[in-house]
Design an enzyme around this catalytic site. Structure first.
Site: not given
Ligand SMILES: NC(=O)c1ccc[n+]([C@@H]2O[C@H](COP(=O)([O-])OP(=O)(O)OC[C@H]3O[C@@H](n4cnc5c(N)ncnc54)[C@H](O)[C@@H]3O)[C@@H](O)[C@H]2O)c1
Length: 265
Positions: A24-25, A160
């Site tokens: 995802s993401g 976080y």
């Molecule tokens: N989206 C934002 O605005 C943003 C901003 C800054 C940092 N981040 C960071 O970027 C990273 C990705 O975020 P995202 O927005 O793509 O989130 P998201 O929820 O779309 O994707 C995260 C993925 O990690 C997986 N995941 C969660 N816990 C897990 C675990 N214990 N073991 C294995 N997989 C696991 C989920 O199943 C998911 O597929 C994260 O570390 C988030 O903190 C995101």
């Protein structure tokens, strides 16, 4: 020309890369970009059905289920990726979860612990399992994900932000420890990135996208591919003299210190 490294115009040509959180993401979008830039992938996520669905064209063995909080599972992921790919050149740690947003006096410690464990402990376990292989190889590049919230404080986010700050510090620590063995470790600090999570929070009225955009010098949220491009640079040999860096991917968010919206400051 320093050293023997050949710099490929296809940044990740032939690079063997493991991506966590790839269902995802940011992890999904970044891994798709790495593939376009020539990488061979092993993708991993806790949510195996979503991973298989997103990566239906990849051999099932290259789609690995992992909970990054589980030490044995992280070791098994890297051992299996090593066996499948013949080595590991890069790791992108994108597995993570966002915060429970609650006042300090009310936050449940179990929630605080879960967010800290997945983000910080998970990043350490993935880095350590990868490092075991990369140190033996004498080469490798690891990219972790911190956040602008790991640099600046946001009220009611007690797990976080501190976990993301610790990820930046862990990155520096590993970078210094492993630099002499040819292994680089760098981190990204994204601002709010357009992902299904942000779209959902926005639809639920929990995030005010317009306000975030007005607070951002470049006037918009980031795109998944923009985080992926920064990661690709750090995973490529083009960044071969960078280690221990925290690179903002934030449209100027951290550069801004004005009193309100950028346009009215
Ligand atoms: N989206 C934002 O605005 C943003 C901003 C800054 C940092 N981040 C960071 O970027 C990273 C990705 O975020 P995202 O927005 O793509 O989130 P998201 O929820 O779309 O994707 C995260 C993925 O990690 C997986 N995941 C969660 N816990 C897990 C675990 N214990 N073991 C294995 N997989 C696991 C989920 O199943 C998911 O597929 C994260 O570390 C988030 O903190 C995101």
């Amino acid at each position: 020309m320093v050293g023997e490294t050949q710099l490929s115009p296809e940044w990740l040509s032939g690079k063997r890369i493991v991506v966590t959180g790839a269902a995802s993401g940011i992890g999904l979008g970044a891994a798709q970009l790495f593939q376009r830039l020539g990488a061979e992938l092993v993708v991993a996520d806790r949510d195996h059905p979503a991973l298989i669905k997103a990566w239906s064209e990849l051999a099932p063995a290259r789609c690995q289920q992992v909970d990054v909080v589980d030490e044995a599972a992280c070791e098994a992921l890297m051992a299996s990726a090593h066996a499948l790919l013949g080595g590991i050149d890069g790791v992108f740690n994108s597995a993570g979860v966002s915060d429970v947003v609650a006042p300090a006096l009310e936050v449940a410690i179990a929630d605080w612990q879960r967010v800290t464990d997945i983000n910080l402990r998970g990043t350490f376990l993935v880095c350590r399992a990868a490092g075991r292989i990369m140190l033996a190889q004498g080469s490798g590049s690891i990219v972790t994900i911190s956040s602008v919230n790991g640099v600046t404080g946001i009220p009611r986010r007690h797990a976080y932000g501190p976990a993301k700050a610790a990820i930046a510090q862990l990155t520096r620590t590993l970078a210094c420890e492993w630099a002499g063995a040819g292994v680089r470790v760098n981190s990204l600090a994204p601002t709010y990135i357009r992902t299904p999570m942000i779209d959902r929070l926005s639809a639920e009225g929990k995030v005010d996208v317009g306000r975030l955009e007005r607070r951002t010098p470049m006037g918009r949220l980031g795109e998944v591919e923009e985080v992926g491009a920064a990661a690709a640079f750090l995973l490529s040999d083009w960044s071969r003299f960078l280690t221990g860096v925290l690179l903002p991917v934030d449209g100027g968010w951290l550069a801004y210190g004005g009193p309100g919206d950028v346009e009215t400051a």
